[in-house]
Each structure stands twice: as structure tokens, then as C-alpha cells.
Write an enzyme that holds these catalytic residues in place. Structure first.
Site, PDB file in Angstrom:
ATOM      1  N   CYS A  69      24.357  23.538  66.357  1.00 24.78           N
ATOM      2  CA  CYS A  69      25.142  22.913  67.421  1.00 24.78           C
ATOM      3  C   CYS A  69      24.228  22.288  68.451  1.00 24.78           C
ATOM      4  CB  CYS A  69      25.981  23.966  68.141  1.00 24.78           C
ATOM      5  SG  CYS A  69      27.090  24.758  67.048  1.00 24.78           S
ATOM      6  N   ASN A  90      24.249  25.507  55.963  1.00 22.91           N
ATOM      7  CA  ASN A  90      25.337  24.742  56.554  1.00 22.91           C
ATOM      8  C   ASN A  90      25.279  23.333  55.933  1.00 22.91           C
ATOM      9  OD1 ASN A  90      27.386  23.878  58.349  1.00 22.91           O
ATOM     10  ND2 ASN A  90      26.627  25.297  59.911  1.00 22.91           N
ATOM     11  N   GLY A 124      34.716  28.321  63.091  1.00 22.21           N
ATOM     12  CA  GLY A 124      33.811  28.509  64.231  1.00 22.21           C
ATOM     13  C   GLY A 124      34.559  28.604  65.556  1.00 22.21           C
ATOM     14  N   ASN A 138      32.820  33.487  63.066  1.00 23.91           N
ATOM     15  CA  ASN A 138      31.757  32.488  63.175  1.00 23.91           C
ATOM     16  C   ASN A 138      31.753  31.982  64.619  1.00 23.91           C
ATOM     17  OD1 ASN A 138      30.949  29.437  63.108  1.00 23.91           O
ATOM     18  ND2 ASN A 138      30.147  30.223  61.183  1.00 23.91           N
ATOM     19  N   GLY A 159      32.998  27.527  50.027  1.00 22.35           N
ATOM     20  CA  GLY A 159      33.587  26.644  51.038  1.00 22.35           C
ATOM     21  C   GLY A 159      34.473  25.579  50.449  1.00 22.35           C
ATOM     22  N   GLY A 183      26.673  26.790  49.449  1.00 20.41           N
ATOM     23  CA  GLY A 183      26.433  25.376  49.173  1.00 20.41           C
ATOM     24  C   GLY A 183      26.846  24.983  47.781  1.00 20.41           C
TER      25      GLY A 183
HETATM   26  C1  LIG Z   1      35.881  21.100  56.642  1.00 24.06           C
HETATM   27  C2  LIG Z   1      34.701  21.981  56.923  1.00 24.06           C
HETATM   28  C3  LIG Z   1      34.622  22.687  58.124  1.00 24.06           C
HETATM   29  C4  LIG Z   1      33.530  23.520  58.388  1.00 24.06           C
HETATM   30  N1  LIG Z   1      33.470  24.216  59.566  1.00 24.06           N
HETATM   31  C5  LIG Z   1      32.435  25.075  59.806  1.00 24.06           C
HETATM   32  C6  LIG Z   1      32.389  25.856  61.004  1.00 24.06           C
HETATM   33  O1  LIG Z   1      33.312  25.835  61.833  1.00 24.06           O
HETATM   34  N2  LIG Z   1      31.304  26.659  61.206  1.00 24.06           N
HETATM   35  C7  LIG Z   1      30.266  26.753  60.286  1.00 24.06           C
HETATM   36  O2  LIG Z   1      29.311  27.493  60.496  1.00 24.06           O
HETATM   37  N3  LIG Z   1      30.318  26.043  59.115  1.00 24.06           N
HETATM   38  C8  LIG Z   1      31.368  25.214  58.869  1.00 24.06           C
HETATM   39  N4  LIG Z   1      31.394  24.495  57.689  1.00 24.06           N
HETATM   40  C9  LIG Z   1      30.298  24.640  56.712  1.00 24.06           C
HETATM   41  C10 LIG Z   1      30.681  25.582  55.549  1.00 24.06           C
HETATM   42  O3  LIG Z   1      30.983  26.878  56.007  1.00 24.06           O
HETATM   43  C11 LIG Z   1      29.558  25.623  54.477  1.00 24.06           C
HETATM   44  O4  LIG Z   1      28.376  26.107  55.068  1.00 24.06           O
HETATM   45  C12 LIG Z   1      29.266  24.261  53.864  1.00 24.06           C
HETATM   46  O5  LIG Z   1      30.458  23.530  53.680  1.00 24.06           O
HETATM   47  C13 LIG Z   1      28.515  24.361  52.527  1.00 24.06           C
HETATM   48  O6  LIG Z   1      29.239  25.108  51.575  1.00 24.06           O
HETATM   49  P1  LIG Z   1      30.219  24.428  50.454  1.00 24.06           P
HETATM   50  O7  LIG Z   1      29.422  23.373  49.772  1.00 24.06           O
HETATM   51  O8  LIG Z   1      30.636  25.563  49.576  1.00 24.06           O
HETATM   52  O9  LIG Z   1      31.383  23.846  51.220  1.00 24.06           O
HETATM   53  C14 LIG Z   1      32.492  23.657  57.415  1.00 24.06           C
HETATM   54  C15 LIG Z   1      32.594  22.949  56.201  1.00 24.06           C
HETATM   55  C16 LIG Z   1      33.671  22.140  55.933  1.00 24.06           C
HETATM   56  C17 LIG Z   1      33.728  21.414  54.619  1.00 24.06           C
END
Ligand SMILES: Cc1cc2nc3c(=O)[nH]c(=O)nc-3n(C[C@H](O)[C@H](O)[C@H](O)COP(=O)(O)O)c2cc1C
Length: 315
Positions: free
Chosen positions: A136, A198, A52, A105, A271, A249
Site C-alpha cells: 500500500c 500479492n 483488506g 487482511n 484467489g 498466485g
Molecule cells: C479482485 C481482487 C481483489 C483483491 N484484494 C486484495 C486485498 O484486499 N488484499 C490483499 O492483500 N490482496 C488482495 N488481492 C490479491 C489476492 O489475495 C492474491 O494475492 C492475488 O490475486 C494472487 O493470487 P491468485 O492468482 O490466486 O488470484 C486481490 C486480488 C483480486 C483478484
């Protein structure tokens, strides 16, 4: 005799975003790409979404910022980032060499900031789309998250729509009562694509010291623990909007990705799984191709929203 396999076409075009396959690296879990360069053939990904980015650099939250939990992890990074100008100057030139669509992002703490970041990124050739993080706090409204109020969502998306001609993917927060209301606001304001979900807000406690395990007290839960919730939300939103959806997710393998596609996602993001298995995206891309071939399905699009639900009758 050698068997000839028909080439399966995994390419997708969602809201003007053209990708060679529907598998993207999720924001915040793939850095600015360079961190994974040695481990992942980045040019094979459908798209790469950057960490982001805001107008000015952010130093993020105090440590500890990561905690493992059952079936997932909590993070409270606090949207640490280098700021939009440094992204363009220092990171985009390196990312361009892969030829993989780059999606930036973006986030802001005021409406003006969202618009300004989008305007600065508009017209940069290598950038193929924006993903808008609406989870946010709005500092002009006492820190209430933009993403929890349909009117604020409408305003943020309208602002970005005016500032940029790029495809706009709005990333929805699951920390709401009815995600479909938020989804419809984003669609009405001009979003091309919706991505969800998210992280879910959670916390963990160190019982020996009776303190929170995270420096920020609360953090965002991700990983397999959130997959059933994310699936349910994608399915609900799919039934209420007319724009494409990107499912996120807890996707750790091909079957997880397929579940999201079947309930209505046109593409998916991976993610947390990257932290455990850096090859996961390649495995999912190959797995999707095999699934389509084995099931004689021509394109991914034929699978999107193919869920068959029982019809109930009250007698
Ligand atoms: C360490 C970390 C940092 C993240 N930073 C952002 C971010 O900067 N912007 C955003 O929109 N989502 C961010 N996310 C959310 C992920 O992009 C994703 O939506 C969320 O982790 C769910 O997917 P997952 O279960 O596959 O990780 C972050 C997630 C993690 C774990």
C-alpha cells in the site's frame, strides 16, 4: 473386498495458526465469506481471509475495475472496504458460525493506521490471525509502497507486533527487485508467517479509443499468468527465512497447489480461481489428500520444501 483407507491428516500449524487443512481463501477474492455461503462449504476451508480492511471505510477506485487478460486478470478495486468497526459489528458474527479460522487482511496508509487497525482487532475471539498487506502507498512518503522498502517493512511489522498478540502473516509484494530482502525484514520484525505473492502491477490498453482499460490506469495482475513468478519467489524466500510460508498466485487445481508446497510453502491460498470455479478449494483439499495417500506420504509437512534440485559442477 472393501479396501480400508487410512485417514490422511491434512492439518497444519503455521506460526501459531492452526488449520484443518492447508487451503485458504485469498483476500479480496472471497468477499466477507457471505457471498460464497450458498456455493462453498466454508466450514471445510483451512482458513478464510477477509477482504483488506482499513481504519476507515474506503470507496475504492473509479470503474472499470476489472479486465481479463491472457491467462489472468487485472484488478484495480482500490482496496474498497467497510472499515474495521463495521467488519467487527456486521461481518464477523456471521462468519463465526462456520467455525473456520478467520484471518483479517489489514492495511493502512500510515504506520499509525496499521497499528490502530491491529489494536482494534486484537482480543476478538473469532479472529485467529492477521494478514498484513504491505503493498500500500505510504502517504507520508510520497505514496511509495511500504512493501518495497525493507526499512518501512520493518517498521510496519514492528508496529503491528506491538499492537497485537495474534499470529501475524505478512503478505509480500512481488513488485520489488529482491523479495528475499523484504522477507528477511518482515521476519526480523517479528512476523510469524509470510504469504506471497500479492498481484504484479500491470496495464491494458483499449486501442480503439487509445485509453487505459482500467479506470485507475494500472492494476494488479493475478491468475495462471503469475504462477511461475510466484513459485520462483516462494522458492527463493524458502531458502532465506526460518518462518513458514504460504504460497499464492495462480493456483487453479491440486497440481498447482502441490508445486507451491514442494518448493517450500506450508500452506496455500486460492484467489482468482474462485471467480471461475467456486468449488476449487474443495477440489484441491480432496486432491491433496489423494496425492498423499497415492504416494504413501504421511503428512503435508513431509512434502514441504521437498524439491530436489540438480547440483551443478563446473569442470
Ligand atoms: C479482485 C481482487 C481483489 C483483491 N484484494 C486484495 C486485498 O484486499 N488484499 C490483499 O492483500 N490482496 C488482495 N488481492 C490479491 C489476492 O489475495 C492474491 O494475492 C492475488 O490475486 C494472487 O493470487 P491468485 O492468482 O490466486 O488470484 C486481490 C486480488 C483480486 C483478484
Amino acid at each position: 473386498m472393501k479396501q480400508l483407507h487410512k485417514k490422511i491428516d491434512l492439518s497444519v500449524d503455521i506460526g501459531g495458526l492452526k488449520m484443518r487443512n492447508p487451503v485458504m481463501a485469498a483476500s479480496g477474492t472471497f468477499g466477507y465469506g457471505e457471498e460464497y455461503e450458498e456455493h462453498v462449504p466454508i466450514d471445510h476451508l483451512g482458513a478464510l481471509i477477509t477482504k483488506g480492511i482499513s481504519l476507515k471505510p474506503h470507496s475504492g477506485n473509479p470503474p472499470p475495475r476489472l479486465v481479463e487478460t491472457t491467462g489472468g486478470m487485472l484488478n484495480a478495486i482500490g482496496l474498497q472496504n467497510i472499515g474495521v468497526k463495521a467488519l467487527i459489528k456486521e461481518k464477523i458474527p456471521n462468519l463465526m458460525k462456520f467455525g473456520t479460522p478467520i484471518i483479517v487482511n489489514v492495511f493502512g496508509s500510515t504506520l499509525r493506521e496499521y497499528g490502530e487497525v491491529a489494536r482494534i482487532l486484537d482480543g476478538i475471539d473469532a479472529i485467529k490471525g492477521l494478514e498484513v498487506n504491505i503493498s500500500c502507498p505510504n502517504i507520508k512518503r510520497g505514496g511509495i509502497s511500504f512493501g518495497t522498502d525493507p526499512r518501512q517493512v520493518f517498521k510496519v511489522v514492528s508496529k503491528i507486533r506491538k499492537a497485537s498478540a495474534l499470529p501475524i502473516m505478512v503478505k509480500l509484494s512481488p513488485n520489488v527487485t529482491d523479495i528475499t530482502t523484504i522477507a528477511r525484514s518482515a521476519e526480523e520484525a517479528g512476523a510469524d508467517v509470510l504469504s506471497l505473492i500479492n498481484t504484479l502491477t500491470g496495464m491494458a490498453v483499449d486501442v480503439d479509443n487509445r485509453i487505459p482499460k482500467l479506470g485507475n490506469i494500472t492494476g494488479g495482475l493475478s491468475g495462471p499468468a503469475i504462477k511461475p513468478i510466484a513459485l520462483r519467489m516462494v522458492w527463493e524466500v524458502y531458502n532465506k527465512v526460518n518462518i513458514p510460508i504460504v504460497g499464492i498466485g495462480g493456483i487453479f487445481n491440486t497440481y498447482d497447489a502441490l508445486e507451491f508446497i514442494i518448493v517450500g510453502a506450508s500452506a496455500i491460498q486460492i484467489g482468482t480461481a474462485h471467480f471461475i470455479n467456486p468449488s476449487v478449494a474443495m477440489e484441491v483439499i480432496n486432491g491433496l489428500e489423494n496425492y498423499l495417500r497415492d504416494n504413501h506420504i504421511g503428512t503435508i509437512q513431509d512434502l514441504v520444501g521437498s524439491l530436489e534440485t540438480p547440483t551443478f559442477s563446473i569442470l
